[in-house]
Structures are given as C-alpha cells and as structure tokens.
Scaffold this active site. Structure first.
Site, PDB file in Angstrom:
ATOM      1  N   GLU A 279      -5.657 -13.247  -6.579  1.00 10.22           N
ATOM      2  CA  GLU A 279      -4.966 -13.435  -8.060  1.00 10.22           C
ATOM      3  C   GLU A 279      -4.440 -14.774  -8.144  1.00 10.22           C
ATOM      4  O   GLU A 279      -4.157 -15.472  -7.269  1.00 10.22           O
ATOM      5  CB  GLU A 279      -3.780 -12.447  -7.899  1.00 10.22           C
TER       6      GLU A 279
ATOM      7  N   ASP B 163      -3.699  -8.794  -4.809  1.00  9.82           N
ATOM      8  CA  ASP B 163      -3.170 -10.099  -4.661  1.00  9.82           C
ATOM      9  C   ASP B 163      -3.234 -10.411  -3.311  1.00  9.82           C
ATOM     10  O   ASP B 163      -2.034 -11.126  -2.602  1.00  9.82           O
ATOM     11  CB  ASP B 163      -1.748 -10.169  -5.490  1.00  9.82           C
TER      12      ASP B 163
ATOM     13  N   ILE C 186      13.551 -17.483  -8.518  1.00 12.18           N
ATOM     14  CA  ILE C 186      14.911 -17.075  -8.463  1.00 12.18           C
ATOM     15  C   ILE C 186      15.045 -15.280  -8.426  1.00 12.18           C
ATOM     16  O   ILE C 186      15.302 -14.941  -7.661  1.00 12.18           O
ATOM     17  CB  ILE C 186      15.906 -17.720  -9.368  1.00 12.18           C
TER      18      ILE C 186
ATOM     19  N   ALA D 139      10.922 -17.318 -11.968  1.00 14.55           N
ATOM     20  CA  ALA D 139      10.382 -16.281 -11.295  1.00 14.55           C
ATOM     21  C   ALA D 139      10.779 -16.224  -9.628  1.00 14.55           C
ATOM     22  O   ALA D 139      10.925 -15.111  -9.075  1.00 14.55           O
ATOM     23  CB  ALA D 139       8.849 -16.352 -11.412  1.00 14.55           C
TER      24      ALA D 139
ATOM     25  N   ALA E  96       0.958  -1.202   0.024  1.00 16.85           N
ATOM     26  CA  ALA E  96       0.016  -0.067   0.098  1.00 16.85           C
ATOM     27  C   ALA E  96       1.045   1.373  -0.113  1.00 16.85           C
ATOM     28  O   ALA E  96       0.601   2.233  -0.540  1.00 16.85           O
ATOM     29  CB  ALA E  96      -0.907   0.076   1.173  1.00 16.85           C
TER      30      ALA E  96
ATOM     31  N   LYS F 299       6.905  -9.831 -19.558  1.00 13.09           N
ATOM     32  CA  LYS F 299       7.332  -8.523 -19.247  1.00 13.09           C
ATOM     33  C   LYS F 299       8.774  -8.148 -19.379  1.00 13.09           C
ATOM     34  O   LYS F 299       9.314  -8.943 -19.999  1.00 13.09           O
ATOM     35  CB  LYS F 299       7.041  -8.471 -17.595  1.00 13.09           C
TER      36      LYS F 299
HETATM   37  P1  0O2 Z   1       4.619 -10.907  -4.474  1.00 14.26           P
HETATM   38  O1  0O2 Z   1       3.450 -11.233  -3.530  1.00 14.26           O
HETATM   39  O2  0O2 Z   1       5.805 -10.464  -3.737  1.00 14.26           O
HETATM   40  O3  0O2 Z   1       4.759 -11.828  -5.244  1.00 14.26           O
HETATM   41  P2  0O2 Z   1       0.632  -3.582 -12.670  1.00 14.26           P
HETATM   42  O4  0O2 Z   1       2.140  -3.812 -13.110  1.00 14.26           O
HETATM   43  O5  0O2 Z   1       0.493  -2.643 -11.593  1.00 14.26           O
HETATM   44  O6  0O2 Z   1      -0.298  -3.343 -13.845  1.00 14.26           O
HETATM   45  P3  0O2 Z   1       0.515  -5.527 -10.757  1.00 14.26           P
HETATM   46  O7  0O2 Z   1      -0.379  -5.411  -9.673  1.00 14.26           O
HETATM   47  O8  0O2 Z   1       2.003  -5.289 -10.307  1.00 14.26           O
HETATM   48  O9  0O2 Z   1       0.336  -4.979 -11.929  1.00 14.26           O
HETATM   49  O10 0O2 Z   1       0.402  -6.944 -11.198  1.00 14.26           O
HETATM   50  P4  0O2 Z   1       1.175  -7.930 -12.121  1.00 14.26           P
HETATM   51  O11 0O2 Z   1       2.339  -7.287 -12.804  1.00 14.26           O
HETATM   52  O12 0O2 Z   1       0.238  -8.707 -12.869  1.00 14.26           O
HETATM   53  O13 0O2 Z   1       1.410  -9.231 -11.335  1.00 14.26           O
HETATM   54  C1  0O2 Z   1       2.090  -8.881  -9.771  1.00 14.26           C
HETATM   55  C2  0O2 Z   1       2.579 -10.220  -9.500  1.00 14.26           C
HETATM   56  O14 0O2 Z   1       3.338 -11.066 -10.673  1.00 14.26           O
HETATM   57  C3  0O2 Z   1       3.783  -9.881  -8.330  1.00 14.26           C
HETATM   58  O15 0O2 Z   1       3.462  -9.868  -7.084  1.00 14.26           O
HETATM   59  C4  0O2 Z   1       4.660 -11.102  -8.838  1.00 14.26           C
HETATM   60  O16 0O2 Z   1       4.139 -12.113  -8.069  1.00 14.26           O
HETATM   61  C5  0O2 Z   1       4.409 -11.352 -10.266  1.00 14.26           C
HETATM   62  N1  0O2 Z   1       5.604 -10.750 -11.081  1.00 14.26           N
HETATM   63  C6  0O2 Z   1       4.970  -9.674 -11.961  1.00 14.26           C
HETATM   64  N2  0O2 Z   1       6.218  -9.456 -12.538  1.00 14.26           N
HETATM   65  C7  0O2 Z   1       7.377  -9.994 -12.037  1.00 14.26           C
HETATM   66  C8  0O2 Z   1       8.487 -10.021 -12.455  1.00 14.26           C
HETATM   67  O17 0O2 Z   1       9.075  -9.304 -13.139  1.00 14.26           O
HETATM   68  N3  0O2 Z   1       9.508 -10.726 -11.790  1.00 14.26           N
HETATM   69  C9  0O2 Z   1       8.777 -11.964 -10.745  1.00 14.26           C
HETATM   70  N4  0O2 Z   1       9.586 -12.635 -10.069  1.00 14.26           N
HETATM   71  N5  0O2 Z   1       7.404 -11.917 -10.441  1.00 14.26           N
HETATM   72  C10 0O2 Z   1       6.584 -11.130 -11.077  1.00 14.26           C
HETATM   73  P5  0O2 Z   1       4.168  -8.872  -6.143  1.00 14.26           P
HETATM   74  O18 0O2 Z   1       3.480  -7.503  -6.405  1.00 14.26           O
HETATM   75  O19 0O2 Z   1       5.500  -8.677  -6.640  1.00 14.26           O
HETATM   76  O20 0O2 Z   1       3.722  -9.415  -4.771  1.00 14.26           O
END
Ligand code: 0O2
Ligand code: 0O2
Length: 211
Positions: free
Chosen positions: A143, A76, A157, A155, A60, A116
């Site tokens: 999610e 999520d 690593i 992912a 947040a 990405k």
């Molecule tokens: P956690 O719990 O630490 O995993 P936005 O970019 O804002 O439109 P948002 O909310 O970031 O969208 O969602 P997105 O990109 O669809 O997905 C978020 C989650 O996907 C992340 O959670 C990761 O779990 C995963 N993710 C997205 N991009 C990457 C990446 O480059 N590397 C890895 N390892 N995981 C990724 P969070 O927020 O990191 O939380």
C-alpha cells in the site's frame, strides 16, 4: 504455502521487507532526479514499514480474514508513505506512479478529493510488486499512501489517539479532530496559493548551496 497457515513468519514477511526497501530506493531516486535538474521535487520524504506478525494477526481478527487469505486480503502488510509539500505534488506523484512499469496498480482510493468521514485525507494505491527471490519472482501487495505534510501531521496525531479510543471519541474530542482536519486542509490551500513563490525560493537556495 499459499493455503496453509503460516509457520515461518520471518520467511512470510521477508518479501514484503524487500519490496519496501526496493520501493524506497526507487522513489528516492525520483526525488534525486528532480533535484539534479534543479526542479522542485514533488516528493519531500518517504517512509516505509512492514507490519509485524502481531499487527497482521490483529488486523486479520478484526476484519475476520482467514489465515489462508492474508496475502490477498491484507493489502498493507508492506506500506510506503510518500510525503509531499503541496496537494498538487500528490497529483504529480500519482502520475509518476501510473507511468511506471515495475509494478501494477491494483486499487486506487482518492481520499484527497473525497475525504473520509473521520477527516482523513490521503491518496492510496495498492500495487502488486514483483520481488526477485533467488530464482523465483514473488508478487506482493504494497500500500502506497501519498499525502501532504499537513495531512501527515493530522493523520499521525489522530492515529495515536485512535489507539486509546478505538474510534469511539468523546464528542468534544471528535469535534476538535474534525476542526483540526479542516485547519490542515486550509493550510494546504493557503500553501498552494503561494507555491510558485515557495518553489522558486527552494530551487534558488538549492542552487546556491551547490555553488
Ligand atoms: P495502520 O498500519 O495501523 O496504519 P476499507 O475501509 O476496508 O475499504 P481499508 O483497508 O481500511 O479500506 O483501507 P483504507 O481506508 O484505504 O486505508 C487504510 C489505512 O489508511 C489505515 O491503515 C491508515 O494507515 C490509513 N487511514 C485510513 N483512515 C484513517 C483515519 O481515519 N485516520 C488515520 N489516522 N489513518 C487512516 P490501518 O489499517 O489503520 O493500519
Ligand atoms: P532522506 O534522504 O533525508 O529522506 P531509512 O531506512 O533510513 O532509509 P527509515 O528507517 O524508514 O529510513 O527511517 P524513518 O525514520 O522512517 O524516516 C524516513 C526518512 O524520512 C528519513 O530520511 C527521515 O529523516 C525522514 N523524515 C521523517 N520525518 C520527517 C519530517 O518530518 N520531515 C522531513 N523532511 N523528513 C522526515 P532518510 O531516509 O534518512 O533520508
């Protein structure tokens, strides 16, 4: 409680925990049905988690989300991850989820077709899942990430490294992560090429085990 800051975090997080547990049971049920019918299951394994209070507050703060918007803007808090053997399985799982009547899909992001910039690949869905709480029904966002074992390896690593570097990787490490993502993608392609053979062998051995 909707527009007030959260005072009881256990109560706030409880429906998310219930959603994760219920979805895990349901998804494992799909896998079981495939296996009972001697078919290759598009789901290899499932994991799930609920974000901790600390993790919700950190997200947040980073995303500048106000505390009375957590339920809507952090999608999520409940997270399910579905691991598949083959990329084709991801598409089958997506179809299966589309056909379900027990939740509504509100967002879909296909990072399998469009990876990405980091090299990350996975199929994301945010669903609105109704949980029965006593006499009430509470809809919570969850999610669902759907990915192959190779995508999950990369992912996992990269996520650990991200804790240390916060996305600011030294150039050489960044280049290696990109190459590793390409290697994972190639591994998926190679496995897809031999998937019919692999599926046949797996069904044959599963059948033998039963007898
Ligand atoms: P956690 O719990 O630490 O995993 P936005 O970019 O804002 O439109 P948002 O909310 O970031 O969208 O969602 P997105 O990109 O669809 O997905 C978020 C989650 O996907 C992340 O959670 C990761 O779990 C995963 N993710 C997205 N991009 C990457 C990446 O480059 N590397 C890895 N390892 N995981 C990724 P969070 O927020 O990191 O939380
Ligand atoms: P199954 O039938 O083997 O999938 P739980 O509450 O026990 O259901 P939890 O606490 O979320 O699940 O456990 P965790 O550690 O997140 O792992 C979830 C499931 O994924 C567990 O199986 C693990 O054995 C399985 N798992 C984790 N990593 C791998 C992996 O690399 N390969 C495979 N094939 N499975 C993995 P379950 O839920 O006990 O039962």
């Amino acid at each position: 409680m909707k527009n007030e800051p959260i005072t009881d975090w256990n109560a706030f997080l409880a429906p998310y925990g219930q959603a994760v547990e219920e979805l895990k049971v349901k998804l494992k049920g799909i896998r079981k049905q495939y296996r009972e019918n001697n078919n290759h299951a598009p789901i290899e394994f499932i994991t799930g988690r609920v974000k901790t209070k600390e993790s919700v507050l950190e997200k947040a703060e980073i995303r500048e989300i106000s505390l009375d918007r957590l339920e809507e803007d952090i999608q999520d808090i409940a997270g399910i991850r579905i691991m598949c053997q083959f990329v084709e399985d991801i598409h089958e799982v997506v179809k299966l989820l589309h056909a379900r009547k027990d939740f509504e899909i509100v967002i879909e992001r296909d990072y399998v077709t469009n990876k990405k910039e980091s090299g990350y690949r996975s199929y994301h869905m945010v669903v609105e899942y109704p949980v029965q709480r006593g006499m009430d029904v509470k809809k919570v966002l969850c999610e669902i990430q759907i990915r192959t074992l190779a995508m999950n390896f990369w992912a996992t690593i990269e996520h650990s490294l991200n804790y240390k570097y916060r996305g600011e990787y030294p150039e050489e490490l960044h280049a290696r992560l990109i190459r590793a993502a390409e290697a994972a993608s190639l591994l998926d392609k190679e496995m897809s090429e031999i998937r019919e053979e692999v599926k046949e062998a797996q069904v044959y051995f599963a059948d033998k085990k039963k007898n």
